[in-house]
Structures are given as C-alpha cells and as structure tokens.
Design an enzyme around this catalytic site. Structure first.
Site, short mmCIF file in Angstrom:
data_model
loop_
_atom_site.label_atom_id
_atom_site.label_comp_id
_atom_site.label_asym_id
_atom_site.label_seq_id
_atom_site.Cartn_x
_atom_site.Cartn_y
_atom_site.Cartn_z
CG ASP A 112 1.55 16.49 23.11
OD1 ASP A 112 0.33 16.51 23.38
OD2 ASP A 112 2.36 15.73 23.66
CG ASP A 161 17.84 13.43 -10.04
OD1 ASP A 161 17.84 12.38 -10.70
OD2 ASP A 161 17.78 14.57 -10.56
CE LYS A 178 -4.36 6.21 3.08
NZ LYS A 178 -5.77 6.09 3.03
CG HIS A 183 -2.08 0.88 1.18
ND1 HIS A 183 -2.35 1.79 2.18
CD2 HIS A 183 -3.07 1.04 0.26
CE1 HIS A 183 -3.44 2.47 1.89
NE2 HIS A 183 -3.90 2.04 0.73
CE LYS A 206 -1.50 4.66 -1.57
NZ LYS A 206 -2.34 4.37 -0.39
CG HIS A 228 -7.63 8.08 0.07
ND1 HIS A 228 -6.29 8.05 -0.29
CD2 HIS A 228 -8.08 6.81 -0.07
CE1 HIS A 228 -5.96 6.81 -0.63
NE2 HIS A 228 -7.02 6.04 -0.51
#
Length: 525
Positions: A429, A178, A424, A171, A173, A422
């Site tokens: 704090d 470079d 996450k 999952h 991404k 979508h």
C-alpha cells in the site's frame, strides 16, 4: 564435462564415506559470551547520529543502497569510522577484490583498537580456513562459524552422511558499527554483489540505517553470536603460524596493489559517503523501523515447527494489503499455501505484482523448476508476474540520475556482462517496505535463518511500487495467459514482442527444467 569410470566413482564414494566417518564435530567448545557495546553515544558516528536524530524521537534514519558500489562504500566507510565495535554477519564472504578490501578494513579497525566480531555461515568457506585463522589470530578480532562442517578438506563427506544438518544454513546479512549504524539487506560480500569486476552482477538492495534500529540489529547479532550453532573458528581450524601478523600485513599490501583493486578503489573513491556520514550531511528518511528475524535455533528444529520462524511476523506485516502488494524475490517458489494466499488477495481487488528471475537470468535453475508449478494459478487470479531479463538492473527509481551517474564511473557494475536479480524486498500500500535476506521459497521459510528490516516508509515503498510502472516492465518479460498457455511479453522500442516458449534459453536447458519440475525436490528449493 568428463565422467569417471564406474570403478573410480566407487572409489570416490568410498573415500567420501571414509573421510566423513573420520571427520565429526568435536565436543561443543567453551564459548565466551559477549554482547554489543551500548555506551557509544560519544563515538564519532554516535555524535553525528545523535545530532541528526534531534526532532525524530524513536525513529531511525534509513537510506536505500540499490547500487553495488555504494553498498560497498557504506560498509567500508562504517569500518573506517568505527571507534568501539564492528559486528558482521553474512552468508558468503568471497576471497576476491571487494572481499579482501573489506577484510583489510576490519583488520585496520582492529589495529586501532576496535573490537571486531565476524559470524560467517560455514557453507561457503571452503578453501578459506587459512585466511579465517589469520583474521582470528588478531587479538581484537574473533571469527565464529555458524553450523560448521566437520570435514574441512573434503566437504562431500558431510553432505553424504550429515546432510540433514549441513543443509540448514544462516542466510542473514548485517554489518553494524558502534551499535548505531548498520547495513542490512540481500547482499553477500563479493564482487558480484558489490559492483566490482565480475562475469555476473546481482541486482540487489541494502539499506543503511542509523539510530534505534541499529541497536536492534546488534541485539539480533548477539543472539546468533552466542548461540550453540556459532562455533569459535579456533575450535575447528589449525592455529595460524607465529608470523601471521606480519604475513597478513604483507598480504593486504599485495592485494591492494593489484590492478583490479586499484581500479575498484578509484571508482568507489568518488563516493564520499564517510565524509558525508561524519559531517552529518548524509540524507536519511526518518521512519519507524524494526528488525524481524528467525531464531538461530531454527536450524536445529524440525522444519514444520514455526515458533522460531519469522514468517508469521512477515505475513502479519504484509498480508493485510488493501490496495497493492509488490514483491521482489529472485527465488520464488510460493508453495500451495503461499500461492493460494496471493491469488486470494488478487481476487479481492488487491493489485499483486511480482518480479523474479527469468530462466535466462537465474543462477539457480532448480528454483525456476519449482516456480513453474504456480504461474498459471497466479495469472488466472490476476497476479501480474514479471521475469527479469539478463543484463538488466531494474530495481531502482526512474528519476535516480545520481545513481545512473555513479554506475557510469568505470562502467556499469564494473563492466559485468550479465545480471541476475538478488534483491528481496516487498512493499504494501505504498506505506511499508521490507528489505532483507528472505526469499519467497521453502528454503527461506523452513530451512535457513533469515532477517530484515520492516520500514514504515512511504517514500521507499512508493519508489518500489513506481518501479513496477516504469523500469521493471522495460527490463523484464511480463507473463500472460493466452488460451491457457503462458506467454512472455517483451517490451522493445519497436513495440511488444510475444514469446510462446521460455525466452533466452536453448532447448536443452528448457528440457532440463521440465525434468526437474517433476521431481519431488520443492522442499529443498
């Protein structure tokens, strides 16, 4: 929806079993190990990053990308600015406007001599084998498929007979150029994620990062690229025809000339990120940053084993909240242990706030059926729960006038009619924030591989916390307990509206979720 007569169902199942039996993965192929380039300090991007990093030793420059079109431009601009190597790792790559434009950007980079490595999870590549083979045929591009399906034509066979293996997915991404600039976050590559025309737009969050943490991301990419689960595409797919190079160039020309692509390029063309990036005028927050990631062997280990999991490291980074913990997770099924941990934090005085999808906004209703088991426990402990309303895009700071202007170019999110959460991201704090692919659910913690960045950024952490005081309450239902029953509070210009049943959905969908909630499927969610 039509149904098949029983004899036809039996024939379909027989065909699935027959095809599955005939389609098994071939013997493991020989893989040529490769690693990210490290001698990239004199590339165009390298020179700029080196100059901007003066005065920030050991720190990485980070920039939040809450807008889908800006997230597309970041990837597109990096591909255009690449001189040595591009490494892309993703769960989904759609064959649509944004997906085709980014694929062409990789092809164009390869044409000028850049080495391109693309690692795709194989769960969502159905029907794309010819296009993958065409990319892989370029001498400067290599595509690998993570945990591939053996049956390329009818994947139901693998799902029937090899479910325990193909149920485990990559999952992660990342999009790294470079070894010095990377985009990491929750977005896949596709119109609904990147602000192109789509029936549904996902409210999501990526981070553009330059400097040392980009090297770390590339090291993680190498770990997956050279793992036993990453199969060279050419070991599984029929070879591309001899005319593939000319055919592919013609394909890109046709795709780019389509009205949808032209309109999208015109809109994103107003975001001059590459020019700013190469001119050294792009503003960053220079902070300590690090990568946390599952080991690629997680997908072949029993789910109970935790030595390959990033979960303990994530808990260590965010479990010690003293004042406030804010969480954004589109798919939220904390499990008994996670719910108990959040409840205990709230009881000791930590302000715990969570945003997830409402049933009307979610694209995976089954996950909502797992979440409902934990709402009352969390609310009783003092956790504040918010559920995103459809057609709302709240994950941004209230004062981001520039983002609002960008969204107005060509219509919000390309004129999409509804939105689903979508992103996450978690902040503790107002000092530390995580941005990545990890959902607070059993699938992320036990089954799939995930990754993300931990940023010691009071600026970004405070922006997320502030959203829970302004944008999120306006764009989400807040859940409360009244007489032992969950109610949904909707804030409107006319005042608060109280819903005593799941808002925005019909009776049939509510009944379906109630049915799913009694099934023993939480481990799959």
């Amino acid at each position: 929806m039509s149904t098949l007569p029983l004899p036809r169902i039996a024939l379909a199942l027989l065909a699935a079993f027959t095809l599955a039996g005939c389609a098994t993965l071939p013997p493991p192929p020989q893989r040529t190990a490769s690693t990210a380039f490290t001698d990239t300090g004199r590339t165009r991007i390298g020179r700029v990053v080196e100059a901007q990093a003066v005065g920030h030793p050991g720190r990485s420059g980070v920039r939040a990308l809450p807008d889908g079109r800006e997230a597309f431009v970041a990837r597109y601009a990096l591909a255009e600015g690449a001189d040595r190597g591009i490494d892309v790792q993703t769960y989904i790559w759609r064959n649509d406007t944004s997906g085709n434009l980014l694929a062409q950007a990789l092809w164009d980079a390869a044409e000028r001599g850049v080495r391109v490595r693309v690692l795709l999870d194989d769960a969502n590549t159905g029907g794309m084998d010819a296009g993958i083979a065409a990319l892989d045929a370029h001498p400067n591009i290599e595509v690998r498929l993570f945990n591939p399906f053996a049956n390329r034509s009818w994947r139901l066979g693998d799902m029937v007979l090899d479910f325990s293996r193909v149920n485990r997915r990559m999952h992660n991404k990342s999009f790294t150029v470079d070894g010095l600039a990377t985009v990491v976050g929750g977005r896949n590559i596709g119109n609904e994620y990147l602000g192109a025309q789509s029936p549904v737009a996902f409210a999501d969050l990526d981070v553009l990062a330059v400097g040392p943490v980009a090297r770390e991301v590339d090291q993680e990419f190498d770990r997956y690229w050279n793992s036993a689960s990453a199969w060279p595409a050419r070991a599984l797919l029929p070879p591309a025809p001899g005319t593939v190079n000319a055919d592919t160039r013609q394909h890109w020309q046709e795709q780019r000339a389509r009205p949808a692509a032209a309109a999208y390029l015109e809109a994103v063309g107003q975001l001059h990120l590459l020019t700013q990036l190469l001119a050294g005028t792009l503003a960053y927050d220079w902070v300590p940053a690090r990568v946390i990631s599952d080991d690629p062997t997680k997908v072949v280990m029993p789910p109970e084993r935790r030595d390959a999991h990033m979960g303990p490291e994530l808990s260590a980074a965010f479990g010690g909240a003293k004042r406030e913990l804010v969480l954004v997770s589109p798919y939220f099924v904390p499990g008994p242990e996670g719910a108990a941990t959040l409840a205990a934090m709230a009881r000791r005085g930590v302000q715990v706030k969570l945003l997830t999808n409402s049933l009307a906004a979610t694209d995976v209703g089954a996950v909502y059926s797992g979440y409902v088991h934990y709402r009352e426990e969390l609310l009783r402990a003092g956790v504040r729960l918010f559920e995103l309303k459809p057609a709302a895009l709240p994950v941004r700071s209230d004062d981001d006038e520039e983002l609002e202007r960008r969204r107005s170019v060509g219509g919000s999110q390309g004129g999409s009619s509804s939105a689903s959460l979508h992103a996450k991201t978690f902040a503790v704090d107002r000092s530390r924030i995580f941005v990545g692919s990890f959902n607070l659910d059993p699938r992320s913690s036990r089954l799939n591989t995930e990754m993300g960045l931990v940023l010691e950024s009071p600026t970004l952490a405070a922006k997320l916390a502030d959203a829970f005081e302004g944008a999120i309450p306006r764009n989400a239902y807040e859940l409360r307990l009244e007489g032992g029953q969950v109610v949904w509070i909707e804030r409107t210009d006319a005042g608060e509206v109280r819903h005593t049943s799941t808002p925005g959905v019909g009776a049939l969908r509510s009944l379906w979720i109630a049915f799913l909630s009694v099934l023993p499927i939480e481990w799959l969610l």
